[in-house]
Design an enzyme around this catalytic site. Structure first.
Site, mmCIF file in Angstrom:
data_model
loop_
_atom_site.group_PDB
_atom_site.id
_atom_site.type_symbol
_atom_site.label_atom_id
_atom_site.label_comp_id
_atom_site.label_asym_id
_atom_site.label_seq_id
_atom_site.Cartn_x
_atom_site.Cartn_y
_atom_site.Cartn_z
ATOM 1 C CD GLU A 158 -2.990 -1.431 2.430
ATOM 2 O OE1 GLU A 158 -3.074 -0.158 3.002
ATOM 3 O OE2 GLU A 158 -3.647 -2.269 2.494
ATOM 4 C CG HIS A 159 2.344 2.745 2.681
ATOM 5 N ND1 HIS A 159 1.502 3.921 2.738
ATOM 6 C CD2 HIS A 159 1.934 1.903 3.693
ATOM 7 C CE1 HIS A 159 0.752 3.718 3.569
ATOM 8 N NE2 HIS A 159 0.795 2.463 4.174
#
Length: 308
Positions: A158-159
């Site tokens: 997600e990052h």
């Protein structure tokens, strides 16, 4: 009576078209409309596979959360594709994987990569290079997957500290190699509606979508209080973004976002099922559902088990 040449040609074309239509229909895989998936183990709530009700009339995937290419010490430093286990392995061990699969022939178990955070800090996708990351990832994940007798992987980074093309090449080559080596049977991705996230996953989809079996789209990342009509609109949008993919619908057990089970989620599912668009349901997560006795898991599976 001899057919005129023009009639013979028309008849031959008709037979050819009919054959092509038959082959196309045969090649189209059936919709996995009875697929139920649930993430488990990220929150260390002592939840076990055996706690979760399994309906024998669905295909059930547990997804262990998470394996992360970070050091297991408190330093939380990335390890360039050398994955370690960050789920509750005390309660979700290799022997427990073996037990739940032997007791339920419809159960498969996968692991998810990445997740939102590690030791309270963001877990970044941060490869040194494509080749080194893929080499390390294939080696470390093959070891974990074989030890636990797992069936597939899920991608939930997600990052990012890499551009979308690097992400696409790393993840695409990882999935391709694990499948070609017979280590996994299926792979999924878990994007959500964020510009950076979507840029990475849609770039991956464009290059390697044919290798990705399911899209676990995080519909619960939309605003809390999402309506049924909004939800169906979001579903259609993401089905277009991941064109040709099996986009699964989802809810979050604690009701903190998206369309909740009490707010019309199952109404939306029934609508999609009637349109033959319901490819499956997934839940985040068993750890939170334990508190309510898994009532929405039971309801989800009952809906999926209804013949279409």
């Amino acid at each position: 009576m001899e057919l005129p040449s023009i009639c013979k040609l028309c008849f031959a074309i008709f037979i050819l078209n009919a054959s092509l239509l038959f082959l196309a229909a045969a090649a189209t895989p059936p919709s996995d409309s009875n697929l139920f998936r649930e993430y488990i183990g990220a929150e260390f709530n002592n939840v076990k596979f055996s706690d979760v009700p399994v309906n024998s009339n669905v295909d059930f995937h547990f997804i262990l959360s998470f394996a992360i290419d970070y050091d297991t010490s408190s330093s939380t430093s990335p390890t360039n594709g050398k994955f370690n286990i960050f789920w509750d392995k005390q309660n979700l061990s290799p022997s427990q994987v073996s037990s739940i699969k032997s007791e339920n022939s419809n159960v498969k178990v996968a692991l998810s990569l990445g997740g939102d955070s590690v030791n309270g800090e963001s877990a970044y996708f941060n490869p040194s290079s494509v080749d080194s990351w893929v080499s390390n990832a294939v080696s470390s994940l093959t070891s974990i997957i074989k030890e636990y007798n797992l069936d597939g992987i899920d991608i939930d980074y997600e990052h990012f500290k890499s551009d979308p093309d690097t992400f696409a090449e790393c993840i695409g080559k990882l999935i391709k190699t694990l499948k070609e080596n017979g280590v996994i049977k299926f792979a999924s991705i878990a994007p959500f509606d964020d510009e950076v996230v979507q840029n990475h996953y849609m770039t991956l989809w464009k290059s390697y979508g044919s290798l990705i079996d399911y899209v676990n789209f995080q519909f619960y990342a939309y605003d809390k209080g999402t309506t049924v009509d909004e939800f169906i609109g979001y579903f259609n949008t993401q089905s277009s973004n991941y064109n040709g993919g099996k986009v699964l619908v989802s809810f979050i057990s604690d009701g903190s976002g998206g369309l909740s089970p009490d707010g019309g989620f199952f109404t939306a599912c029934s609508t999609l099922k009637s349109q033959q668009k319901l490819h499956g349901i997934f839940v985040w997560s068993a750890d939170d559902s334990k508190a309510n006795g898994f009532k929405y898991e039971k309801q989800s599976q009952a809906l999926l088990a209804i013949p279409h």
